[in-house]
Each structure stands twice: as C-alpha cells, then as structure tokens.
Design an enzyme around this catalytic site. Structure first.
Site, short mmCIF file in Angstrom:
data_model
loop_
_atom_site.label_atom_id
_atom_site.label_comp_id
_atom_site.label_asym_id
_atom_site.label_seq_id
_atom_site.Cartn_x
_atom_site.Cartn_y
_atom_site.Cartn_z
N GLU A 170 1.32 3.19 5.50
CA GLU A 170 0.30 2.40 6.19
C GLU A 170 -0.40 1.45 5.24
O GLU A 170 -0.41 1.64 4.03
CB GLU A 170 -0.73 3.29 6.86
CG GLU A 170 -1.22 4.49 6.04
CD GLU A 170 -1.78 4.18 4.67
OE1 GLU A 170 -2.63 3.27 4.60
OE2 GLU A 170 -1.39 4.84 3.68
N GLU A 312 0.77 2.96 1.64
CA GLU A 312 1.96 2.12 1.90
C GLU A 312 3.22 2.96 2.12
O GLU A 312 4.30 2.40 2.33
CB GLU A 312 2.25 1.16 0.72
CG GLU A 312 1.13 0.22 0.38
CD GLU A 312 1.49 -0.71 -0.79
OE1 GLU A 312 2.65 -0.69 -1.25
OE2 GLU A 312 0.60 -1.48 -1.22
#
Lengths: 346, 346
Positions: A170, A312
C-alpha cells in the site's frame, strides 16, 4: 455485498507432506520455519508438489482525510507522487519486485488526484480520498463494500490467469493513523501500543497524532464489527487489500502479508473470514511501533525482521525468495533413500 | 605461513554513501538493516555504485576424529555421502544456490574417504579427517597452516576471476563439537552455552557430548591464541573457511557468514585479522544452541532468524537475495529529486 467465502484447506495431505519433508537429506526439522512454510503451501494447494506460478504484488494507493489533521511527516501530495514513481519504476517496491521476480501492479484505490488514463495504472478509484474520521466516518457503507469487492475481484482475476501467490502492499499518506485505530479496536491492544512514528514523526508529532486519534476514537466509540471499523477509520487501500486477501484465499492463492498497514487489513479480513489465516504468510516485522505487538497478538512469527518501515509491500517482496526456497526444497531436494545417505543412528 | 593481510576499507565515501541512501524515495532510515548493508558494501568496494559479481558459495567438507567418540547423531560416513549428494545436486545448498543465483563449489578439505577424481569436486584434502582431540591435537601446525592457506588461495583465485561476494559453508559430521570448543576458548562464553544438539542429539546424547568436550578441554587446557585453538580443536573445513574469509576480505570481497560452524571459523579468522569484521555479513542466527550467544558476543544482528540448523552455507544462500536487494536499492531507486517527490515537512 457478496464477499468470497474462505474455507480452511483440507488436512488430508498433512502426513504425506510431513513424511516428504522429513525424507529430505537434512536433519529432522533442520530447515525450521521453511519447513512449516512448505507444509502450509502444500496444504493451500492440496499438493505434495506445489508450485508458485505468476507471483504478483499489488500495491493499492489511496488518500486519507485524516491527513488534513496533521498526522504525517509528509504532505498528502506524496501519495500521488509515489504512484507516479511506482509507474516509472523508481520506488523501492519496483526494485525489490524486479529482484525477487514478482510481477508488480499498481492500483488507484482512492488517491486524491486525477491521473486520467496512465499506462500500467489499474483504476479502481472509490473516491478522492476518504473523509476525515476526526469528525465523520472515513467512508460510507457503499464505499466500503465497493472497495472490498474491488480487491476481491482483482485477486480473483489474477487467480483466473494462473497466479498462485499474491503479495499486497500500500501507499497512502496518513495510513498508519487509520491502521492504528483499526488495530486498536479490532485487537484490543492499548491505543498507545498501536501508534507509531509512521514516515518519521518527531516526539511532538507523535504526541499530536496520539491526541488526534484518541479524540477520533472518543468521537466514534467502539465499532460493532470489523466492517464497521473499516468504514469508520479505514482507507480505501486498506479495504481493497482486505478484499484482495479474501479473494485470493477463496481461490487458494497464498497471501503474502507485508507490514503494519497490510497486517491491519489482514486483521479486518480475518475477522470477516477466520479461515484466511490458513492462507497467510507474514513476511516481516516492521519497525512501525504497533506491528510487533500486533504480530504477537496474532501469534505469528514473520519471516523477516530487518527494521523496515516503508510499506509498499516491500517486506513481502523481500521475503518472497524465502517462500520460493521453501517450495524449492520440498520439490527439488533429494531424499535419504534417493541420495544413499545414512539416516540418524543416535 | 603467509596469510593475507586484511585492512579496513576507507571511510572516505561514507558521507556520500549516506547522502545517496537518504536521497532515495523513502522515509529516512525506512529500509533498516538493508541501509547499513548497502553502506557496508559501498565501503568494501569503495564505490557509490557497488556490484555483486559472480556470487559464489564454497562448501568445505571434512571429517573429525572426535566423531569416533560418539558426539553426533549421524555416522561419519554421512560426510562422504553428503559430498556426493552435493555433487549430484540434491542437497539443500544446491537447491538454495540455484534459487538465489549463487555459483556453488564443493571442496574436499579433509573427508575420510577416497573420492578419486570426481567432476566438480575441488580436491584440497589435508588428510582423511582430523585426529581425535579427546587425546591429541586435531591437527599438526603444518596441517593447520596448509588448510588456512588453501582457503585463502581459493578465495584469491575467485577474486581473480571477478567474484565480489563469497559465501562459506561446511559439511562435517561432529563439527559442532569442534566449533563449540573453538567458540568457548576464543569468546570466553561458558562451555555449556556453546554446546548444542548438532544434527539432533537427544538429552542423553547432549550430556555425553558435554562430558566428552569438557574432558577434551581439561586435557588440552586454554590454547595460546586463535591458531593454537584451531590446531587443537578445529577441523580442516573450519580452518579452510577461516582462510577463505581472510583471502576474500584481503581482496575486498564481501564475506557471507553462515551459521554456528561458519561463525566459529569467523571467530578464529577475525582474531587473526580484526579488520575482517568490516567485510563480514552475518546471514542468519542458527537454531544450534551456541549461535545466538556467539552473535551477541560479536555484537552483530544477522539478516535471518528462521530456526535453521543445517549448515552447508544454507543460511548464507537464503540471505543472499537480501544482500542483492541492498545493492539494488542503492543503485536503482529514484531520488526524491529525480522522481519529483516532496520531502518531509514535519
């Protein structure tokens, strides 16, 4: 809303899987966590010779209304800027996915920017960021369900194309704030244990973040269930990750859980469908304050513990070679018998 | 004996390396241990853009006279059998080197078997196993020096052919006994903390191993220095690993240290040439009892902690993708400036 149903894999192959693992030319149990991982993957795929096909990492990006309250060390525009960085291949997750052989896809779950049509960007935007949960629920019920469904659909589509292992990552400025409240209300861990420095708050910033989140909690009270918590405090990227985890597990795709935010999404999803735990691999323990406590609460030991705090999906991408190694030893190592190696005598 | 001299790398690029790491599109410090690893590799290679060329793993195999005293759960013949397993590609280290992209070479440092000429086996046999250190020194001074030199020469030769990163592994029934005594006498850790179950001793076997090692220690007394300790208690594979570590570091080749036995070899080598520590990457914490205490004594935090206790260099091979990832982020990630990402505001 129709979310996929996750059922636990059969245990019927367990004895055969254990026997295969124990037949390998190594002392019993000598591959430690890789042995339990190999067993789990065999269970998930109901196979003595599982394969990791089309390993994929999805990064979901979205913005958070609470960012406007000043809970992050970086401005909200960084979410949009980092999406562009992902698309041009320059972020950590690009580098790590290339190194680990993962196919990387970027999803706009709700970034506060208009990207138009950008090559490589999957547009599942729910809205231009969530509402500010300091004063109102982060999302409507319809938005929450749409995000969960979008995530599940993306995972289902990958499974249709042969993917058997999916990592979730994310990007979203202020999403440690959303995750902290989700973890607090769904795990019962003290709020102070769930709040960390995110991208690098100093002591004053951390105190301010704590005050803002405590006030939001007092304003909304304890949500009735995981979905209500997600609506109240969540983010579109968190909801979409939760949906993707459920969609993957429903298709017997192995789920690689990254750091604090991804684990918060897991907590939501696992409370909706408890059997999700059978499909999840916890990839690392983040340096973000709440993650170690959350992993302890979940009673899981992650593969890596490197002081990472990037998100991420970076921890998932870095741990993937270990997942691959677990499958490789199960499939490719010789047995004591085939190699003519003597077994234990004492 | 002429052992290579290891000197510490220059620190002149440190500021530039740190600035490059901090310029990457991630919060400051967010890649944790990978950042210190990237810094170390930049120092070792004296470069802001280091490369990992011809990554290689050497497995040294040898037998131990102490095996005849009954300190292992497996018969001595397993050393020979495992060498054949390595050569036919069926051992864990074969699988993990293939998965991680490491070139694997097998060295006969002193196996108690006659292999003749076997394709792929590097013959540096010192003798058919060490003497039984229960009653006499494991090796002569000439044998000890020959093993150290052979290891250094092998590493030097790899460096001549372009190798910049070298993992060291071992195979040798009873070598946790040799390593336990080396660690005890060179670190000062209590003997009981240095002795573990090896390939899987039960409680009675562990007690027997402890009694045998305590008696050997009483017989020989405290050795004068690292070389004397190596002669008295060591193995040819341990001596050759120690020599290879020194040979690698002397050529500015990064050294990947595996588990308990490899760390014992490191302890020997590092006491001979203290600057070796600048070139060493500790790859994992083994489940073998003494390793965690030894790593704490060395004040290092390894990359992995997966409950492995296999040796062969398996932890080094499994950790190599993380070493590769550290170099990849340093070289390939975008900077805030190049990607147009806003920097920290709070």
């Amino acid at each position: 809303m129709m979310l996929p149903t996750v059922t636990s894999p059969s245990r019927s192959l367990d004895a055969a899987l254990r026997a295969k693992i124990d037949s390998k030319t190594k002392p019993l149990g000598a591959l430690g966590q890789l042995e339990s991982l190999a067993l789990q993957i065999g269970q998930v795929q109901a196979s003595l010779s599982p394969t990791l096909a089309q390993p994929t990492l999805l990064v979901f990006a979205a913005d958070h209304g609470i960012a406007h309250a000043g809970v992050s060390a970086y401005p909200q525009a960084v979410t949009e800027q980092m999406v562009l960085n992902f698309l041009s291949g320059g972020a950590a997750i690009n580098v790590f996915c290339r190194a680990s052989g993962l196919d990387l896809r970027i999803v706009d779950a709700g970034v506060n920017a208009d990207f138009g049509t950008l090559p490589g960007l999957i547009d599942r935007k729910i809205a231009h960021g969530t509402a500010n949960f300091a004063t109102q629920p982060a999302m409507t019920a319809a938005q929450c369900d749409a995000a969960l469904t979008a995530g599940a659909e993306l995972a289902d589509d990958l499974a249709n194309h042969g993917c058997t292992v999916l990592g979730l990552g994310e990007m979203g400025i202020a999403n440690t704030s959303a995750a902290a409240l989700l973890v607090h209300v769904l795990s019962g861990l003290p709020l102070v244990e769930c709040i960390g420095r995110g991208t690098g708050l100093d002591d004053a910033g951390l105190a301010r973040k704590h005050a803002i989140l405590a006030a939001a909690l007092a304003h909304h009270g304890q949500p009735a269930d995981a979905r209500a918590a997600l609506m109240t405090f969540g983010g579109f990227e968190i909801a979409m990750m939760a949906g993707a985890m459920l969609g993957a597990a429903a298709r017997r795709v192995l789920v690689l859980v990254d750091g604090f935010i991804a684990s918060a999404a897991y907590l939501v999803a696992q409370q909706m469908q408890p059997a999700l735990s059978d499909y999840a691999v916890f990839c690392h323990c983040s340096d973000e304050h709440g993650h170690r406590a959350l992993l302890r609460h979940l009673d899981v030991k992650p593969l890596l513990d490197l002081g990472l705090r990037l998100g991420e999906g970076s921890g998932a991408a870095l741990a993937y070679p270990l997942v691959n190694a677990a499958v490789a030893f199960l499939n490719d190592m010789a047995s004591f018998e085939s190699a003519g190696v003597s077994e234990k005598t004492a």
